[in-house]
Design a protein around this motif. Structure first.
Motif, PDB file in Angstrom:
ATOM      1  N   ASN A 197       0.646  -1.135  -0.067  1.00  0.00           N
ATOM      2  CA  ASN A 197       0.094   0.074   0.004  1.00  0.00           C
ATOM      3  C   ASN A 197       0.662   1.278   0.034  1.00  0.00           C
ATOM      4  O   ASN A 197       0.103   2.278  -0.280  1.00  0.00           O
ATOM      5  CB  ASN A 197      -1.006  -0.130   1.290  1.00  0.00           C
ATOM      6  N   TYR A 198       2.100   1.323   0.473  1.00  0.00           N
ATOM      7  CA  TYR A 198       2.716   2.605   0.639  1.00  0.00           C
ATOM      8  C   TYR A 198       2.823   3.601  -0.649  1.00  0.00           C
ATOM      9  O   TYR A 198       2.604   4.760  -0.447  1.00  0.00           O
ATOM     10  CB  TYR A 198       4.296   2.412   1.237  1.00  0.00           C
ATOM     11  N   THR A 199       3.020   2.672  -1.776  1.00  0.00           N
ATOM     12  CA  THR A 199       3.248   3.759  -3.072  1.00  0.00           C
ATOM     13  C   THR A 199       2.000   4.259  -3.468  1.00  0.00           C
ATOM     14  O   THR A 199       1.610   5.458  -3.742  1.00  0.00           O
ATOM     15  CB  THR A 199       3.668   2.838  -4.106  1.00  0.00           C
ATOM     16  N   GLY A 200       0.552   3.376  -3.068  1.00  0.00           N
ATOM     17  CA  GLY A 200      -0.508   4.101  -3.502  1.00  0.00           C
ATOM     18  C   GLY A 200      -0.848   5.083  -2.733  1.00  0.00           C
ATOM     19  O   GLY A 200      -1.564   6.077  -2.884  1.00  0.00           O
ATOM     20  N   GLY A 510     -12.150  10.260   6.586  1.00  0.00           N
ATOM     21  CA  GLY A 510     -13.491  10.558   5.932  1.00  0.00           C
ATOM     22  C   GLY A 510     -14.270   9.405   5.953  1.00  0.00           C
ATOM     23  O   GLY A 510     -14.473   8.525   6.764  1.00  0.00           O
ATOM     24  N   ASN A 511     -14.597   9.024   4.681  1.00  0.00           N
ATOM     25  CA  ASN A 511     -15.198   7.925   4.150  1.00  0.00           C
ATOM     26  C   ASN A 511     -14.442   6.670   3.676  1.00  0.00           C
ATOM     27  O   ASN A 511     -15.002   5.837   3.009  1.00  0.00           O
ATOM     28  CB  ASN A 511     -16.462   8.038   3.275  1.00  0.00           C
ATOM     29  N   GLN A 512     -13.214   7.118   3.661  1.00  0.00           N
ATOM     30  CA  GLN A 512     -12.213   6.144   3.066  1.00  0.00           C
ATOM     31  C   GLN A 512     -11.895   4.861   3.814  1.00  0.00           C
ATOM     32  O   GLN A 512     -11.798   5.090   5.134  1.00  0.00           O
ATOM     33  CB  GLN A 512     -11.068   7.083   2.699  1.00  0.00           C
ATOM     34  N   PRO A 513     -11.515   3.859   3.287  1.00  0.00           N
ATOM     35  CA  PRO A 513     -10.951   2.856   4.162  1.00  0.00           C
ATOM     36  C   PRO A 513      -9.546   3.197   5.000  1.00  0.00           C
ATOM     37  O   PRO A 513      -8.976   4.169   4.255  1.00  0.00           O
ATOM     38  CB  PRO A 513     -10.879   1.809   2.971  1.00  0.00           C
ATOM     39  N   PRO A 514      -9.301   2.292   5.809  1.00  0.00           N
ATOM     40  CA  PRO A 514      -7.919   2.794   6.451  1.00  0.00           C
ATOM     41  C   PRO A 514      -6.899   2.600   5.391  1.00  0.00           C
ATOM     42  O   PRO A 514      -6.418   2.078   4.560  1.00  0.00           O
ATOM     43  CB  PRO A 514      -7.836   1.762   7.547  1.00  0.00           C
ATOM     44  N   GLY A 515      -5.614   3.590   5.796  1.00  0.00           N
ATOM     45  CA  GLY A 515      -4.599   3.661   5.005  1.00  0.00           C
ATOM     46  C   GLY A 515      -4.618   4.148   3.308  1.00  0.00           C
ATOM     47  O   GLY A 515      -3.708   4.187   2.752  1.00  0.00           O
ATOM     48  N   TYR A 516      -5.907   4.622   3.080  1.00  0.00           N
ATOM     49  CA  TYR A 516      -6.147   4.978   1.805  1.00  0.00           C
ATOM     50  C   TYR A 516      -5.404   6.164   1.366  1.00  0.00           C
ATOM     51  O   TYR A 516      -4.921   6.357   0.323  1.00  0.00           O
ATOM     52  CB  TYR A 516      -7.548   5.358   1.456  1.00  0.00           C
ATOM     53  N   VAL A 517      -5.379   7.202   2.248  1.00  0.00           N
ATOM     54  CA  VAL A 517      -4.544   8.633   2.140  1.00  0.00           C
ATOM     55  C   VAL A 517      -4.044   8.780   3.437  1.00  0.00           C
ATOM     56  O   VAL A 517      -4.178   8.279   4.636  1.00  0.00           O
ATOM     57  CB  VAL A 517      -5.418   9.663   1.766  1.00  0.00           C
ATOM     58  N   PRO A 518      -2.821   9.738   3.620  1.00  0.00           N
ATOM     59  CA  PRO A 518      -2.098   9.654   4.758  1.00  0.00           C
ATOM     60  C   PRO A 518      -2.976  10.545   5.868  1.00  0.00           C
ATOM     61  O   PRO A 518      -3.873  11.197   5.444  1.00  0.00           O
ATOM     62  CB  PRO A 518      -1.044  10.790   4.344  1.00  0.00           C
TER      63      PRO A 518
END
Length: 857
Positions: A197-200, A510-518
């Motif tokens: 996930n880190y690059t994404g 927000g409504n994102q899954p964990p780790g989707y953005v910093p």
């Protein structure tokens, strides 16, 4: 004597002297190169042994070790691995300790800054006392064996040819004794390259504000579970409940932090820090694996069959070291009778089989890393409305041939500030004063499961000694990082699957899954609150369909527990499943043939669109015609399929570059792997998506067909320049080649004669990215192979001696050894070798016998 005759005579004399000099130099080089080669026959005294140990090597130099005690077996493993691979071991420990600059000088400083910031070795030091007593004893005995070899060899030049070369510029280098922590620290390197996930996460953060929310969702589509089956069906496994439940699919993107220049700079610094760590076992889109197991009911042998081929980076020597470890009498005190693939520097076998069970790995790649944007004021950081002091420590990096450098590592409660590790290019360009980072508004901290002490080393030895499913699962429970898909088979006829590992529980932004953005580090709501319990991780024993296929695809359709949103898109896994289900019974030969399948799963969808594009260009049409009868295979060699594969991949590279790279940051260019296969599959149905528009063409808005047409034309021109005007003569393997490069001496900055000695290749190969025969390439770099099957194995649980295996390069790490590269030809051709494991079969295959005896005090 005429002038001509005088000149001729002078030339003869000069040439003779040159020849003599070349011969002398060659003799010196060969002498120095062969000096470190190990003794493999006869008798050697080894300090610390309590009894006699046999080391039996086959015609490829693969050793099987026989001993009476666990201590002697581990000492001998350490001694023998040092014989063959010590320079590799020494390089690895310098990297993982953040001491590479002590070995290679200034070029290693940037790597050392990043790894010291993360503190890999500090974590390994904390792990050692946490391990079970029997694991600590095994590692200590292994360490004694390595050190016995170091003492026997004495000088670095007698240990490895590489030290002789390095001594020309770094004459002061001395080899230090091996330690138990050196072995444990390598597990951090394995975890680093296999984290998910880190690059994404960094790419999505960089794209926020640059592309629309809908475009971001198109770049990261949801997993196509209806087309590509997950590892476990709903019949195989259902979640029990609870603790790890979190949303698993992205919805409307939410911003993780204010759009502030300081935040952008910190994110760029973090991306640079991630890139500064050298490839250790592989990175990028091609890092994955294939592993599958079929039950006896589905096999021609009537017993389970298990296959594995991990897709990792290509290097010289290869990542794995084949080995057998055998207690002469298997007892509770001496429990090993195991063979398979090991890491030089780590005791035990990583992947393989013992007399009862076999196991294989593929990367599960759950999201076990999080980046937190931190608000920094001087030497404090914001936390729930209050400023708290940063933790700091000073690290000294010694540099061979230069002055030492000192760095200050700063950490928040989430982890080290990774954005500190590499000075900001952006800030430097703006002439911003950033010394000590005290004036920065933002920094990025790094949370990663591998930076928290764990007991993965217990799991490795536990797998080696497990005799049934329950013992296998008990060992897997200790497998903290990197989290892997474990496939299982045993001689009693059972097959199974287990997902182990520490997967953090936390909420998304927000409504994102964990780790989707910093996440905003100043808000404790986004902290990790624990790990998914082992009993809630997916698992199955004897699935009804008698088949388990893992190739980095989605584990289950369930959103509980949350593992990641960034699965491999499943083209490989579905192709494997289709091939296996095509036969009523699967033979060992069929298992091996499946590993070599080169079918391109994207081709049917993309070729249809390419053929539909209007072309008023006979020159380009001449090459496009190759695609009309192409069946999607990407073989090595010549022929219509090979020519079509070359053109298709050249067109694909152009599509990736034209569609994505104008929108992506320069240091995060599209690689073209399975994520992009799935993204383009979606975009083909959306001809006016913003991704199709080329930002570099002012005043023009391109759509799908314009980009596809341009890709067809550009690819035709590219290949004409490189391979000639006649498309029928093109071959995929003319540009798709693999070179095995030495990690220290194989780069472009090293003199060509040295590179010629230590590198091997290039070799033409078939396959490609996201095919079963996964010889991956990066569209931003060219067609050269960047990752590939690091080994191949097929285990027959009905007759273990009928199992087959091959390594990527060879057993030896010595460039002048016959076993340095003697498996490459078989690996390239898709052949495997017999894999003896019973004592009778091992002795029958033995070419060299070395007896290790206790040293006389």
């Amino acid at each position: 004597m005429t002038l001509v005759r005088k000149v001729r005579r002078s030339l003869y004399v000069t040439l003779a002297l040159v020849v003599v000099l070349v011969v002398v130099l060659a003799g010196v080089v060969i002498g120095q190169g062969r000096r470190p080669l190990p003794q493999t026959d006869g008798t050697l005294e080894v300090r610390g042994l309590t009894g006699e140990v046999e080391v039996l090597r086959d015609d490829r130099g693969v050793p099987h070790i026989y001993a009476d005690t666990m201590g002697d077996l581990m000492r001998a493993q350490g001694y023998v691995q040092a014989q063959d691979r010590f320079f590799e071991m020494d390089t690895r420990r310098h990297i993982t300790a953040g001491r590479l600059a002590e070995l290679v000088g200034e070029p290693g400083v940037e790597t050392d800054r990043v790894i010291r910031t993360m503190g890999w070795r500090r974590v390994a030091e904390q792990e050692l006392p946490m391990l079970k007593p029997e694991t600590r004893r095994a590692i200590a005995a292994y360490t004694d064996g390595v050190n016995a070899w170091i003492e026997d060899k004495g000088s670095p030049s007698s240990m490895a040819f590489e030290y002789t070369v390095l001594s020309l510029s770094l004459p002061e280098y001395r080899v230090e004794p091996w330690t138990s922590v050196d072995s444990l620290a390598w597990l951090k390197a394995m975890a680093w390259d296999l984290r998910g996930n880190y690059t994404g996460e960094l790419t999505r953060a960089a794209l926020q504000g640059r592309v629309s929310d809908s475009m971001l969702a198109e770049l990261y589509p949801t997993y196509p579970a209806s087309e590509h089956a997950p590892i476990l069906s709903g019949k195989d496994w259902r979640p029990s409940g609870a603790k790890g439940a979190q949303p698993a699919s992205p919805s409307a993107p939410a911003h993780s932090a204010p759009a502030h220049p300081g935040a952008t700079t910190a994110l760029l610094e973090t991306a640079a820090a991630v890139d500064a760590v050298p490839t250790l076992i592989g990175r990028g889109d091609g890092i994955g694996s294939n592993s599958w197991v079929v039950s006896g009911e589905r096999s021609t042998t009537g017993s389970p069959l298990l296959a594995n081929d991990p897709h990792l980076g290509v290097s010289m020597p290869g990542i794995w070291y084949q080995m057998g470890l055998h207690c002469r009498e298997v007892t509770q005190a001496c429990p090993l009778d195991v063979s398979g693939y090991t890491f030089a520097g780590v005791p035990g076998v990583i992947i393989g089989h013992n007399r009862d069970i076999a196991w294989g790995f593929t990367n599960l790649a759950p999201d076990v890393t999080d980046f937190y944007l931190e608000q920094i004021t001087g030497d404090e950081y914001l936390r729930d409305g209050r400023l708290r002091p940063l933790e700091t420590r000073t690290e000294t990096i010694r540099v061979a041939g230069g002055p030492s450098q000192h760095i200050t590592v700063r950490s928040t409660g989430h982890g080290p500030l990774l954005s500190d590790a590499i000075p900001s290019v952006a800030a430097a360009g703006d002439e911003v004063e950033v010394e000590g980072r005290a004036t920065s508004d933002y920094a990025v901290s790094f949370a990663w499961t591998a930076l928290r002490p764990s007991t993965t080393a217990d799991a490795l030895l536990g797998l080696n000694t497990a005799s049934d499913w329950d013992e296998f699962r008990a060992a897997a429970q200790d497998f903290a990082v990197p989290s892997q898909n474990l496939v299982y088979a045993d001689t009693a006829g059972h097959i199974g699957y287990q997902a182990p590992g520490q997967v953090p529980i936390r909420k998304g932004v927000g409504n994102q899954p964990p780790g989707y953005v910093p996440a905003p580090g100043w808000d404790s709501d986004y902290d990790w609150t624990g790990y998914v319990p082992f009993d809630e991780m997916p698992s199955v024993l004897d699935p009804p369909e008698g088949l388990v296929v893992t190739a980095n695809q989605q584990v289950t359709v369930s959103t509980t527990p949350f593992l990641t949103t960034e699965w491999d898109s499943g083209y490989r896994s579905q192709r494997i499943r289709d091939l296996l289900e095509g036969d009523d019974k699967v033979s060992p030969d069929k298992m091996a043939r499946v590993q070599l399948d080169t079918d391109n799963g994207l081709a049917p969808v993309l070729v249809e669109q390419l053929l539909a594009v209007e072309l008023d260009d006979p020159f380009t049409e001449d090459s496009r015609g190759l695609l009309r009868a192409w069946d999607g295979r990407q073989p090595a060699g010549d022929g219509e399929d090979a020519a079509a594969a070359m053109y298709f991949n050249a067109v694909w590279q152009r599509i990736v570059m034209l569609t994505f790279n104008d929108d992506l940051p320069a240091d995060l260019q599209a690689g073209g792997g399975s994520q992009y296969w799935q993204a383009v599959t979606t975009l083909l149905e959306r001809p006016r998506s913003g991704w199709w528009d080329d930002r570099t063409t002012a005043g023009v808005v391109e759509g799908r067909d314009e980009i596809l047409r341009r890709a067809l034309v550009d690819a035709r021109l590219d290949l004409t320049r490189q391979l000639g005007k006649d498309p029928a003569t093109w071959q995929w393997d003319q540009l798709h080649r693999v070179t095995f490069r030495h990690q220290v001496l194989g780069g472009d900055g090293i003199p060509a004669p040295v590179r010629w000695l230590v590198n091997s290749g290039p070799y033409p190969v078939g396959g490609g990215s996201s095919t079963v025969d996964a010889t991956s390439w990066d569209a931003s770099q060219g067609f050269a192979v960047t990752a590939a099957p690091s080994m191949r194995m097929v285990v027959d649980l009905g007759d273990l001696d009928a199992s087959r295996w091959v390594n990527q390069t060879g057993a030896s790490g010595h460039p002048f050894s016959d076993h340095y590269d003697d498996q490459i030809d078989a690996w390239v051709a898709g052949r495997t070798h017999p894999w003896p494991s019973s004592e009778d079969a091992v002795r029958e295959s033995t070419q060299d016998t070395l007896v290790l005896t206790p040293a006389v005090k």
